[in-house]
Design a protein around this motif. Structure first.
Motif, PDB file in Angstrom:
ATOM      1  N   LEU A  59     -27.380 -29.401  -4.800  1.00 34.51           N
ATOM      2  CA  LEU A  59     -26.633 -28.850  -3.684  1.00 34.51           C
ATOM      3  C   LEU A  59     -25.255 -28.400  -4.158  1.00 34.51           C
ATOM      4  CD1 LEU A  59     -27.527 -31.356  -0.821  1.00 34.51           C
ATOM      5  CD2 LEU A  59     -28.560 -29.124  -1.312  1.00 34.51           C
ATOM      6  N   VAL A  60     -24.823 -27.269  -3.671  1.00 34.87           N
ATOM      7  CA  VAL A  60     -23.529 -26.702  -4.068  1.00 34.87           C
ATOM      8  C   VAL A  60     -22.415 -27.202  -3.152  1.00 34.87           C
ATOM      9  CG1 VAL A  60     -22.209 -24.568  -4.347  1.00 34.87           C
ATOM     10  CG2 VAL A  60     -24.624 -24.650  -5.044  1.00 34.87           C
ATOM     11  N   LEU A  61     -22.673 -27.242  -1.867  1.00 29.41           N
ATOM     12  CA  LEU A  61     -21.647 -27.560  -0.886  1.00 29.41           C
ATOM     13  C   LEU A  61     -21.673 -29.031  -0.479  1.00 29.41           C
ATOM     14  CD1 LEU A  61     -22.005 -24.500   1.521  1.00 29.41           C
ATOM     15  CD2 LEU A  61     -20.390 -24.786  -0.372  1.00 29.41           C
ATOM     16  N   THR A  62     -20.499 -29.566  -0.196  1.00 29.37           N
ATOM     17  CA  THR A  62     -20.385 -30.883   0.418  1.00 29.37           C
ATOM     18  C   THR A  62     -20.570 -30.719   1.924  1.00 29.37           C
ATOM     19  OG1 THR A  62     -18.014 -30.636   0.815  1.00 29.37           O
ATOM     20  CG2 THR A  62     -18.684 -31.535  -1.339  1.00 29.37           C
ATOM     21  N   PRO A  63     -20.819 -31.811   2.647  1.00 34.30           N
ATOM     22  CA  PRO A  63     -20.907 -31.703   4.115  1.00 34.30           C
ATOM     23  C   PRO A  63     -19.663 -31.071   4.726  1.00 34.30           C
ATOM     24  CG  PRO A  63     -21.755 -33.819   3.393  1.00 34.30           C
ATOM     25  CD  PRO A  63     -21.159 -33.167   2.175  1.00 34.30           C
ATOM     26  N   GLU A  64     -18.482 -31.409   4.192  1.00 36.06           N
ATOM     27  CA  GLU A  64     -17.243 -30.841   4.712  1.00 36.06           C
ATOM     28  C   GLU A  64     -17.161 -29.340   4.440  1.00 36.06           C
ATOM     29  OE1 GLU A  64     -17.463 -33.459   2.704  1.00 36.06           O
ATOM     30  OE2 GLU A  64     -17.035 -35.069   4.149  1.00 36.06           O
ATOM     31  N   GLY A  65     -17.673 -28.920   3.292  1.00 34.82           N
ATOM     32  CA  GLY A  65     -17.619 -27.504   2.930  1.00 34.82           C
ATOM     33  C   GLY A  65     -18.484 -26.617   3.808  1.00 34.82           C
ATOM     34  N   ARG A  66     -19.420 -27.203   4.538  1.00 34.83           N
ATOM     35  CA  ARG A  66     -20.312 -26.435   5.408  1.00 34.83           C
ATOM     36  C   ARG A  66     -19.775 -26.271   6.826  1.00 34.83           C
ATOM     37  NH1 ARG A  66     -25.217 -26.718   2.378  1.00 34.83           N
ATOM     38  NH2 ARG A  66     -25.110 -28.455   0.905  1.00 34.83           N
ATOM     39  N   GLN A 179     -24.340 -21.886   6.384  1.00 37.84           N
ATOM     40  CA  GLN A 179     -24.041 -23.311   6.244  1.00 37.84           C
ATOM     41  C   GLN A 179     -25.054 -24.030   5.358  1.00 37.84           C
ATOM     42  OE1 GLN A 179     -23.520 -23.779  10.711  1.00 37.84           O
ATOM     43  NE2 GLN A 179     -21.881 -25.119   9.991  1.00 37.84           N
ATOM     44  N   GLN A 180     -26.209 -23.416   5.138  1.00 42.09           N
ATOM     45  CA  GLN A 180     -27.222 -23.960   4.236  1.00 42.09           C
ATOM     46  C   GLN A 180     -27.608 -22.886   3.219  1.00 42.09           C
ATOM     47  OE1 GLN A 180     -28.174 -27.102   4.322  1.00 42.09           O
ATOM     48  NE2 GLN A 180     -27.071 -27.611   6.210  1.00 42.09           N
ATOM     49  N   PRO A 181     -26.646 -22.414   2.421  1.00 41.83           N
ATOM     50  CA  PRO A 181     -26.934 -21.299   1.513  1.00 41.83           C
ATOM     51  C   PRO A 181     -27.986 -21.634   0.467  1.00 41.83           C
ATOM     52  CG  PRO A 181     -24.817 -22.296   0.982  1.00 41.83           C
ATOM     53  CD  PRO A 181     -25.254 -22.889   2.289  1.00 41.83           C
ATOM     54  N   GLU A 182     -28.046 -22.877   0.045  1.00 42.10           N
ATOM     55  CA  GLU A 182     -29.042 -23.249  -0.969  1.00 42.10           C
ATOM     56  C   GLU A 182     -30.466 -22.995  -0.460  1.00 42.10           C
ATOM     57  OE1 GLU A 182     -25.620 -26.371  -1.145  1.00 42.10           O
ATOM     58  OE2 GLU A 182     -26.841 -25.403   0.404  1.00 42.10           O
ATOM     59  N   LYS A 183     -30.722 -23.370   0.786  1.00 41.98           N
ATOM     60  CA  LYS A 183     -32.056 -23.183   1.363  1.00 41.98           C
ATOM     61  C   LYS A 183     -32.344 -21.710   1.619  1.00 41.98           C
ATOM     62  CE  LYS A 183     -32.273 -27.731   3.597  1.00 41.98           C
ATOM     63  NZ  LYS A 183     -32.401 -28.455   4.886  1.00 41.98           N
ATOM     64  N   VAL A 184     -31.343 -20.965   2.035  1.00 39.76           N
ATOM     65  CA  VAL A 184     -31.536 -19.535   2.278  1.00 39.76           C
ATOM     66  C   VAL A 184     -31.827 -18.803   0.967  1.00 39.76           C
ATOM     67  CG1 VAL A 184     -30.446 -17.402   3.071  1.00 39.76           C
ATOM     68  CG2 VAL A 184     -30.143 -19.526   4.374  1.00 39.76           C
ATOM     69  N   PHE A 185     -31.077 -19.112  -0.081  1.00 35.86           N
ATOM     70  CA  PHE A 185     -31.319 -18.479  -1.378  1.00 35.86           C
ATOM     71  C   PHE A 185     -32.698 -18.871  -1.919  1.00 35.86           C
ATOM     72  CE2 PHE A 185     -27.158 -17.060  -1.013  1.00 35.86           C
ATOM     73  CZ  PHE A 185     -26.718 -16.339  -2.107  1.00 35.86           C
TER      74      PHE A 185
END
Length: 289
Positions: A59-66, A179-185
């Motif tokens: 995962l790239v983002l932390t919960p706060e980063g989303r 907010q969920q770029p990893e899943k979208v990519f």
């Protein structure tokens, strides 16, 4: 339920077997009416490919980063159409030239998070262009789309599209809202054919309250690296290629205040928009003579 509206070309889209008993999270539209029974016939005896989404390595983002400042559903925020361009003519020209160089007329293209204009070269007719977005009125006005569907990718990242069905996926000035770029990519990786391109372009404009925290707090360089990491977190994408076209700043520091973003969005501050694009391919980058 998938709703079909008119188009001149039938689209071989996978229709879920439970279509009559449940409502799906997206709706497919066209430009000429295609009877529903005919649309179903297109897929008789055709099973969806079992290829899964690309494997997310980390995962790239932390919960706060989303997080977003405006926590209301995106469908509400985009309920009213905005028939405006969110970037200047220089940005659009640069992007259209990249599309002209990188996309081939025989390709099938998915324009992700699209609007009333796709910035594809007007003189080129592609085999098929499918649009996605959050406002049906904007998408219906986009003359370059053969089909479109409405879906909130922050609520559900699954694309109701067949695996390996597109030669290119585009995402223009919208990646900052995921907010969920990893899943979208990972889903983009799934729907791309081997050798297919994913072109993500952006500038420094945004709806400040709807951009994720990791984007709002970043610099131009940091945002490029963020998108690079989105690609790198999905197994199978090639090394991302970065394209930058920056205006002369005279050494001035970028103003990241909310007021500055609002002023730029309204076009009340001078200066051309910086151009950024990050491009990667599924499995390999093809070469053409």
């Amino acid at each position: 339920m998938l709703t079909f509206h008119p188009n001149s070309k039938p689209w071989h889209q996978y229709v879920p077997t439970n279509l009559h008993s449940h409502t799906t999270s997206s709706t497919l539209y066209k430009t000429k009416i295609l009877p529903f029974q005919i649309a179903n016939t297109l897929n008789e005896g055709k099973q969806p490919k079992q290829s899964s989404a690309g494997k997310i390595k980390r995962l790239v983002l932390t919960p706060e980063g989303r997080t977003k400042l405006n926590t209301y559903p995106d469908r509400e925020f985009y309920a009213y159409p905005r028939f405006v361009t969110h970037v200047d003519d220089g940005f659009i020209s640069t992007l259209t030239n990249i599309y002209k160089e990188r996309l081939r007329p025989s390709w099938e293209i998915l324009d992700l998070m699209s609007s009333w204009i796709s910035h594809l070269p007007k003189e080129v007719t592609y085999k098929k262009v499918v649009g996605h977005g959050l406002n049906a009125q904007e998408l219906a006005k986009n003359s370059q789309l053969d089909y479109f569907f409405v879906k909130d990718l922050n609520q559900d990242q699954k694309l109701e599209l067949e695996s390996c069905s597109f030669d290119a996926v585009l995402c223009t000035v919208s990646v900052q809202y995921l907010q969920q770029p990893e899943k979208v990519f990972a889903e983009v990786f799934r729907v791309l054919r081997p050798g297919g391109a994913f072109i993500v372009s952006f500038s420094n404009r945004l709806f400040y309250e709807k951009a994720i925290s990791a984007w709002r707090d970043g610099t131009g360089y940091g945002r490029v690296q963020l998108v690079v990491q989105y690609f790198q977190c999905v197994e199978g994408f090639t090394q991302p290629e970065i394209i930058r076209k920056l205006p002369a700043t005279g050494g001035a520091q970028e103003d990241k205040s909310p007021f500055s973003w609002i002023m730029k969005l309204l076009g009340l501050l001078s200066g051309s928009d910086p151009f950024y694009a990050v491009i990667a391919y599924k499995n390999f980058r093809p070469t053409y003579e």
